[in-house]
Scaffold this motif. Structure first.
Motif, PDB file in Angstrom:
ATOM      1  N   ASP A 213      35.909  20.019  53.130  1.00  0.00           N
ATOM      2  CA  ASP A 213      36.624  19.771  54.250  1.00  0.00           C
ATOM      3  C   ASP A 213      35.550  20.311  55.293  1.00  0.00           C
ATOM      4  O   ASP A 213      35.531  19.833  56.550  1.00  0.00           O
ATOM      5  CB  ASP A 213      37.881  20.277  54.370  1.00  0.00           C
ATOM      6  CG  ASP A 213      39.005  19.582  53.492  1.00  0.00           C
ATOM      7  OD1 ASP A 213      38.541  18.404  53.182  1.00  0.00           O
ATOM      8  OD2 ASP A 213      39.964  20.167  53.176  1.00  0.00           O
TER       9      ASP A 213
ATOM     10  N   THR B  11      29.724  25.408  63.716  1.00  0.00           N
ATOM     11  CA  THR B  11      30.801  25.069  63.155  1.00  0.00           C
ATOM     12  C   THR B  11      30.818  26.193  61.737  1.00  0.00           C
ATOM     13  O   THR B  11      29.653  26.550  61.350  1.00  0.00           O
ATOM     14  CB  THR B  11      30.797  23.895  62.345  1.00  0.00           C
ATOM     15  OG1 THR B  11      30.779  22.741  63.465  1.00  0.00           O
ATOM     16  CG2 THR B  11      31.745  23.500  61.415  1.00  0.00           C
TER      17      THR B  11
ATOM     18  N   SER C 110      28.550   8.224  56.007  1.00  0.00           N
ATOM     19  CA  SER C 110      28.591   8.391  57.508  1.00  0.00           C
ATOM     20  C   SER C 110      28.175   7.231  58.065  1.00  0.00           C
ATOM     21  O   SER C 110      26.867   6.781  57.841  1.00  0.00           O
ATOM     22  CB  SER C 110      27.884   9.600  57.942  1.00  0.00           C
ATOM     23  OG  SER C 110      27.723   9.709  59.201  1.00  0.00           O
TER      24      SER C 110
ATOM     25  N   ARG D 168      30.386  15.331  60.970  1.00  0.00           N
ATOM     26  CA  ARG D 168      30.989  14.191  61.836  1.00  0.00           C
ATOM     27  C   ARG D 168      30.349  13.998  63.239  1.00  0.00           C
ATOM     28  O   ARG D 168      29.944  14.882  63.930  1.00  0.00           O
ATOM     29  CB  ARG D 168      32.515  14.712  62.394  1.00  0.00           C
ATOM     30  CG  ARG D 168      33.447  13.358  63.038  1.00  0.00           C
ATOM     31  CD  ARG D 168      34.732  14.121  63.233  1.00  0.00           C
ATOM     32  NE  ARG D 168      35.475  14.254  61.674  1.00  0.00           N
ATOM     33  CZ  ARG D 168      35.800  15.240  61.353  1.00  0.00           C
ATOM     34  NH1 ARG D 168      36.034  16.548  62.295  1.00  0.00           N
ATOM     35  NH2 ARG D 168      36.506  15.429  60.389  1.00  0.00           N
ATOM     36  N   GLY D 169      29.732  12.659  63.306  1.00  0.00           N
ATOM     37  CA  GLY D 169      28.878  12.255  64.544  1.00  0.00           C
ATOM     38  C   GLY D 169      27.402  12.752  64.200  1.00  0.00           C
ATOM     39  O   GLY D 169      26.513  12.240  65.113  1.00  0.00           O
TER      40      GLY D 169
ATOM     41  N   ARG E  66      24.062  21.280  65.785  1.00  0.00           N
ATOM     42  CA  ARG E  66      25.264  21.726  65.271  1.00  0.00           C
ATOM     43  C   ARG E  66      24.958  22.864  64.195  1.00  0.00           C
ATOM     44  O   ARG E  66      24.229  22.233  63.155  1.00  0.00           O
ATOM     45  CB  ARG E  66      26.187  20.617  64.907  1.00  0.00           C
ATOM     46  CG  ARG E  66      27.611  21.102  64.132  1.00  0.00           C
ATOM     47  CD  ARG E  66      28.454  20.041  63.840  1.00  0.00           C
ATOM     48  NE  ARG E  66      28.863  19.398  64.946  1.00  0.00           N
ATOM     49  CZ  ARG E  66      29.418  17.942  64.938  1.00  0.00           C
ATOM     50  NH1 ARG E  66      29.409  17.470  63.810  1.00  0.00           N
ATOM     51  NH2 ARG E  66      29.765  17.314  66.246  1.00  0.00           N
TER      52      ARG E  66
ATOM     53  N   SER F  62      26.898   7.561  61.233  1.00  0.00           N
ATOM     54  CA  SER F  62      25.978   7.681  62.208  1.00  0.00           C
ATOM     55  C   SER F  62      24.627   8.295  61.572  1.00  0.00           C
ATOM     56  O   SER F  62      23.745   8.483  62.015  1.00  0.00           O
ATOM     57  CB  SER F  62      26.614   8.771  63.385  1.00  0.00           C
ATOM     58  OG  SER F  62      27.194   9.900  62.525  1.00  0.00           O
TER      59      SER F  62
ATOM     60  N   GLU G 128      28.939  13.060  51.846  1.00  0.00           N
ATOM     61  CA  GLU G 128      29.600  12.767  53.357  1.00  0.00           C
ATOM     62  C   GLU G 128      28.654  12.171  54.151  1.00  0.00           C
ATOM     63  O   GLU G 128      28.481  11.264  54.935  1.00  0.00           O
ATOM     64  CB  GLU G 128      29.774  14.375  54.034  1.00  0.00           C
ATOM     65  CG  GLU G 128      30.890  14.920  53.490  1.00  0.00           C
ATOM     66  CD  GLU G 128      32.296  14.155  53.343  1.00  0.00           C
ATOM     67  OE1 GLU G 128      32.394  13.172  54.178  1.00  0.00           O
ATOM     68  OE2 GLU G 128      33.076  14.229  52.566  1.00  0.00           O
TER      69      GLU G 128
ATOM     70  N   ALA H 208      32.772  17.832  55.695  1.00  0.00           N
ATOM     71  CA  ALA H 208      33.119  16.747  56.328  1.00  0.00           C
ATOM     72  C   ALA H 208      33.122  16.935  57.957  1.00  0.00           C
ATOM     73  O   ALA H 208      32.917  16.152  58.571  1.00  0.00           O
ATOM     74  CB  ALA H 208      34.331  16.240  55.658  1.00  0.00           C
ATOM     75  N   ALA H 209      33.722  17.946  58.162  1.00  0.00           N
ATOM     76  CA  ALA H 209      33.882  18.174  59.594  1.00  0.00           C
ATOM     77  C   ALA H 209      32.605  18.516  60.490  1.00  0.00           C
ATOM     78  O   ALA H 209      32.206  17.918  61.605  1.00  0.00           O
ATOM     79  CB  ALA H 209      34.879  19.569  59.781  1.00  0.00           C
TER      80      ALA H 209
END
Length: 326
Positions: free
Chosen positions: A57, A49, A100, A64-65, A32, A102, A96, A60-61
């Protein structure tokens, strides 16, 4: 394995992504890419992204994962951005990451600006235990703060992070332009400002290269690393249990000696040289810890660094662009 890469479109990011996708050890890994000013192409293994790491924000997005982070994004001498992007951005990434479910490993690419590279005298080789000492400016300070922040997140939360500390990173014909007396000089020193203007024009026209002297009047030794060797070190550190809460110097086996550069270019290309006195200091980064724990070995020595830079031919679609000041 889902790897968040910040600074994905930069020099190291582009090479890292290509290297990982070609490495059979990571054939199922996905990437990513967190992109801000520029972007990269999406594929079946790469998603993008967009946004700034200074925005929680966005971070954080992006996380994710994610299982692994390779953090490359930074600022140079841009005081108006450096605290928001480099310092606050890393803080949001670490906050973050630690929360998490993950997340497994955080890799930071640091820099020898954090130990002052050639601004300060060192009594011996620069090891991972050498104290931080930023030289004047916002960039060096930010590199100190990055390393300390990652270290303290390890202390506070037992976070599985490591830092690969690199000196000046070379690719393509970069090294050739580090020695230019013209306006096309890459990085510093800016040689044309260290000699009379007419001499600088003549040196540029005649292919004269600078022979930088240190504060003691001896040929200066300065640390470099080729981007291919740095990428190999990142891949060696990725998912490696020996890296937890460790700092590694990633550099050539020997620093670049400006006398050796001048001598080699004289023999191989007939170039002349001119002594440039300075108040800088020679230094020598020790990379033995990375060799021992990562089973990593740099391929580039002085001759390969020079030959590869002078043999590189840029295509019309590959202009020389400096994306940041400093």
């Amino acid at each position: 394995m889902l790897i968040l890469v910040t600074g994905a479109t930069g020099k190291v990011g582009r090479h890292f992504i290509a290297g990982l996708l070609d490495d059979p050890r990571f054939s199922t890994a996905r990437i990513r890419a967190l992109c801000h000013n520029r972007s990269c192409d999406e594929t079946d293994r790469i998603t993008v992204t967009r946004g700034s790491i200074s925005d929680r924000d966005v971070v954080a997005a992006a996380l994710r994962g994610v299982t692994h982070v390779v953090h490359l994004a930074t600022c140079k001498e841009t005081p108006q951005d450096v605290m928001d992007v480099t310092v606050k951005g890393l803080f949001w990434l670490l906050e973050e990451f630690r929360a998490s479910a993950s997340a497994r490993q955080f890799i930071l690419i640091g820099g020898d600006a954090g130990i002052g590279h050639f601004f300060y005298h060192h009594d011996g080789p620069i090891t991972e235990k050498t104290p931080h000492q930023a030289y004047p400016g916002s960039y060096a300070l930010s590199k100190v703060l990055e390393e300390v922040m990652l270290e303290q997140f390890g202390v506070q939360y037992d976070l599985n992070g490591c830092c690969l500390r690199a000196p000046w990173i070379m690719e393509k014909d970069d090294f050739k332009y580090t020695l230019s007396f013209g306006d096309d000089v890459f990085g510093g020193p800016d040689w044309k400002t260290m000699v009379p203007e007419a001499d600088a024009r003549r040196y540029a026209a005649d292919g004269i290269v600078p022979l930088l002297l240190d504060a003691d009047g001896r040929p200066l030794k300065r640390n470099f690393v080729h981007v291919d060797d740095l990428v190999a070190a990142i891949l060696a550190a990725l998912d490696n249990p020996r890296t937890k809460r460790q700092l590694f110097n990633i550099c050539m086996d020997r620093p670049v000696d400006y006398r050796a550069v001048a001598d080699y270019l004289a023999v191989t290309r007939g170039f002349g040289s001119i002594d440039i006195p300075s108040q800088y200091h020679s230094n020598w980064m020790d990379n033995s810890k990375a060799k021992y724990l990562l089973d990593w070995q740099p391929k580039y020595d002085l001759e390969l660094l020079i030959d590869s830079a002078w043999k590189y031919e840029r295509s019309v679609n590959d202009p020389r662009i400096v994306w940041y000041p400093g």
